[in-house]
Design a protein around this motif. Structure first.
Motif: not given
Length: 285
Positions: A253-257
């Motif tokens: 989720c962190i990297v996608v955001l």
């Protein structure tokens, strides 16, 4: 408004979520600071190499019940030394050497994992587990991250000149070889810091994306650092919240955001964005 406050307040009522949010913010800040230097130096592939090369060190640390940071750092430095040695002793180019070293180290890690499946959680090593981070790991991460930031603060001008123009740095008397290995050591330490949050596979995104976002937004390094830190902390905190509500991988989720923020920045950046370039082109035509 109450719904927004509740959305942010409910998860941090749990100790594990509060710890995860704070740790993600810290990791995002440390990675963002180094990311600016990595972007200027063009070391995305080097970051990928070192992040994958720490795999066997992490596995061995778990197997022998040692601090994972110790194994990760030793193998991270070993990969850097191996890359430097092979490059200096052969005619093979740097990108090829990097590919050879990191795939070899990563494959060794996978072999160790396959031989010790009961001792090592593959998913946690590869993709992080900030929601389950222990108090000793928190202390370890904060100490290593603080040391990394302190070294960058002390050497910030020398490192900036080395990343921007190594030839000029050498001509004015700076020891560029020492700066090369210092920067790679900082890279290894930062990867150790980020492992718990996003894991080996995704850590390179934490080291590249914030700097890339900031690089599109400004031409001044001090502002670049500020924008990178803001984007790094924001994406890390919001990614952790999203992982809670979506019941999804926190690191993912962190990297996608972060990637979504980069895409938006690439389009709307006031000077270097796609829309700005299209406007300039239309004016010239």
């Amino acid at each position: 408004m109450d719904l927004i406050v509740q959305w942010f307040a409910v998860p941090i009522q749990y100790d594990f979520m509060l710890k995860a949010v704070l740790m993600s913010a810290f990791v995002g800040m440390v990675c963002a600071v180094l990311s600016c230097y990595m972007t200027l130096k063009g070391w995305a592939l080097m970051g990928d190499a070192v992040s994958h090369s720490v795999t066997p060190g992490v596995v061995l640390a778990y197997i022998f019940n040692l601090p994972f940071a110790l194994g990760a750092f030793i193998f991270g430095i070993s990969s850097v030394l191996a890359i430097g040695f092979i490059q200096s002793k052969t005619r093979i180019k740097e990108d090829t050497v990097i590919g050879l070293v990191f795939t070899g180290f990563f494959a060794l890690g996978l072999v160790l994992i396959s031989k010790n499946p009961s001792n090592v959680d593959l998913m946690h090593i590869l993709f992080g587990n900030v929601l389950g981070i222990s108090t000793p790991d928190v202390i370890q991460t904060v100490v290593i991250g603080t040391i990394t930031l302190a070294v960058i603060l002390v050497l910030r001008k020398d490192l900036l000149l080395f990343c921007f123009d190594a030839t000029h740095a050498r001509s004015i008397g700076l020891n560029t070889t020492a700066l090369y290995y210092i920067l790679l050591t900082l890279l290894s330490l930062t990867i150790v810091v980020a492992l718990q949050a996003v894991g080996i596979v995704l850590v390179v995104a934490m080291l590249v994306t914030p700097g890339a976002i900031a690089y599109l937004l400004t031409d001044r390094f001090d502002y670049m650092m500020i924008f990178a830190v803001i984007s790094g902390i924001f994406s890390s905190v919001m990614g952790t919240y999203l992982s809670y509500y979506l019941d999804a991988s926190t690191g993912g989720c962190i990297v996608v955001l972060q990637t979504l923020i980069f895409v938006v920045t690439m389009v709307v950046a006031p000077k270097h964005g796609l829309i700005a370039k299209m406007r300039k082109q239309s004016i010239l035509e």
